[in-house]
Scaffold this active site. Structure first.
Site, PDB file in Angstrom:
ATOM      1  N   GLU A  21       0.807  -1.215   0.000  1.00 63.75           N
ATOM      2  CA  GLU A  21       0.000   0.000   0.000  1.00 63.75           C
ATOM      3  C   GLU A  21       0.842   1.268   0.000  1.00 63.75           C
ATOM      4  O   GLU A  21       0.343   2.355   0.268  1.00 63.75           O
ATOM      5  CB  GLU A  21      -0.979  -0.032   1.179  1.00 63.75           C
ATOM      6  CG  GLU A  21      -1.936  -1.210   1.056  1.00 63.75           C
ATOM      7  CD  GLU A  21      -2.932  -1.313   2.187  1.00 63.75           C
ATOM      8  OE1 GLU A  21      -2.854  -0.488   3.115  1.00 63.75           O
ATOM      9  OE2 GLU A  21      -3.782  -2.214   2.141  1.00 63.75           O
ATOM     10  N   LYS A  39     -15.513  -1.519   2.338  1.00 63.86           N
ATOM     11  CA  LYS A  39     -14.798  -1.965   1.142  1.00 63.86           C
ATOM     12  C   LYS A  39     -15.823  -2.523   0.165  1.00 63.86           C
ATOM     13  O   LYS A  39     -16.490  -3.510   0.467  1.00 63.86           O
ATOM     14  CB  LYS A  39     -13.773  -3.043   1.503  1.00 63.86           C
ATOM     15  CG  LYS A  39     -12.649  -2.558   2.411  1.00 63.86           C
ATOM     16  CD  LYS A  39     -11.787  -3.725   2.872  1.00 63.86           C
ATOM     17  CE  LYS A  39     -10.566  -3.257   3.655  1.00 63.86           C
ATOM     18  NZ  LYS A  39      -9.814  -4.394   4.231  1.00 63.86           N
TER      19      LYS A  39
END
Length: 429
Positions: A205, A339
């Site tokens: 990330e 999400k």
């Protein structure tokens, strides 16, 4: 608005070099939408199912041709001819066609690709930005970013147990300024790590993944980096953690194995561990502090820290309204991580956020560790007035795409744009 006349799915590549589903949707009046589906590394067991081919001769079994075929055949047959503005109807039709509770027959990656592309095509046909189409005229709140600057756990090859160490520039006056502050701390952290002879390679990330002696050492170097960048820890910038504790939970013993530190903790000891960190460092948010199945542990943590800091359920709730409703009724956590691919449609995503907000829970819109250049979640964060977004560090273009979209949205909103800093934690005392 017009009907959908063409749907085309394809296999593309995500930020980890794995295949994912991308879908194009066309309407009879010229609307066009394209969406690429993200993928997670540490996943909740109750997430909607991401359909993979399992053919070891292609992409080590991770191909998504089956999901793409579903997009181009059975799902297209159901959706073609439907009104592009009928998001709920389209999503419901795909859910019904799949017929399972977790979208395992056709794949959440297939269904979500169409769901997002439909919304984009409808927005395009209306000549509206996606956030405005989804959120309506009152949409104006830009999110405070949770910026992942040190990676551990399943997102990195190091000895740090906690998966993400994040900063939140709460004293910024705009989202654009918050992004600048985050970038400055990111570069400052790189210098701090180099000065200590530590690795400055980045994880999935975009955060750094150094070999540190303990989880607390990660917090110390971040505080040092914040100060070196000219900011005050706790005043200008808060800290946030994603523990992803399911990754170090021992289901047989019910204990938590912090192998990087050589410690094994009971539920009560883990709560004390978090309380100690919160007392020592300006932590405002902890995500997945306990395993998704350890509701007793979650209850202990909520009782100890739920009035002081944000306690975010990710694997705990998996963006699922039914599970969230149970958590709300039992007083578990005080925030939901959102999400889109955990649940598999925009309709269900929006339902979960609305339920959370009605119950006084906050909602954090989130990326996955496997991302693409698709920036839909930036628009979703603004559309839902969520107030928080978690979309990685200040490196890797798959993460930066979301930040750049937020900058554009804020510019477009002009004087209407709002950024509320610490006020987004409206449920803390």
């Amino acid at each position: 608005m017009s009907s959908i006349v063409e749907i085309h799915g394809r296999e593309v590549i995500d930020s980890r070099g794995n295949p994912t589903v991308e879908v194009d949707v066309y309407t009879e009046d010229g609307g066009f939408g394209r969406a690429a589906v993200p993928s997670g590394a540490s996943t909740g067991s109750r997430e909607a199912v991401e359909l993979r081919d399992g053919d070891k001769s292609r992409f080590l079994g991770k191909g998504v041709r089956k999901a793409v075929d579903a997009v181009n055949t059975v799902l297209a047959e159901v959706v073609l001819g439907m009104e592009v503005a009928d998001q709920k109807g389209i999503d419901a039709a795909m859910i019904a066609l799949d017929g399972t509770h977790n979208k395992s027959r056709l794949g959440a990656n297939a269904i979500l690709g169409i769901s997002m592309a439909v919304a984009k095509a409808a927005a395009d046909e209306c000549d509206l930005p996606l956030y405005r189409y989804l959120g309506g005229t009152n949409t104006s709140l830009l999110p405070v970013p949770m910026m992942n600057i040190i990676n551990g756990g399943a997102h990195a090859d190091n000895n740090v147990d906690i998966q993400e160490f994040m900063i939140m520039p709460v004293a910024a006056t705009s989202c654009t300024e918050a992004i600048r502050m985050g970038a400055e701390v990111f570069h400052s952290l790189k210098k701090v790590l180099k000065s200590k002879g530590l690795n400055t390679a980045v994880g999935d990330e975009g955060g750094f993944a150094p070999n540190l002696g303990s989880n607390e050492e990660a917090l110390k170097v971040i505080v040092e980096a914040i100060e070196a960048a000219g900011y005050k820890p706790g005043e200008d910038i808060k800290l946030a953690l994603d523990c992803a504790s399911s990754e170090f939970y021992n289901k047989e013993t019910g204990n938590y194995d912090l192998t990087g530190e050589g410690r094994v903790l009971t539920k009560q000891e883990l709560v004390a561990f978090y309380e100690d960190l919160v007392a020592k460092y300006p932590i405002i948010s902890i995500e997945d502090g306990f395993d998704e199945s350890d509701w007793d542990g979650w209850k202990l943590m909520t009782e100890a820290l739920g009035n002081k800091i944000q306690l975010v359920g990710d694997d705990l709730f998996v963006t699922n309204s039914k599970i969230l409703a149970e958590g709300i009724s039992k007083g578990i956590a005080n925030s939901i991580l959102v999400k889109v691919n955990q649940i598999g449609t925009l309709t269900e995503t929006f339902e979960a956020v609305e339920m959370a907000q009605r119950a006084g829970y906050t909602a954090v819109i989130s990326h996955r560790s496997g991302e693409t250049e698709d920036a839909t979640i930036a628009d979703i964060a603004v559309a839902l007035n969520a107030g928080q977004i978690k979309t990685g560090s200040m490196s890797r273009s798959d993460r930066i795409a979301k930040y750049n979209q937020l900058i554009r949205i804020e510019e477009e909103l002009g004087g209407m744009a709002r950024f509320e800093g610490m006020k987004v934690f409206y449920n803390l005392r």
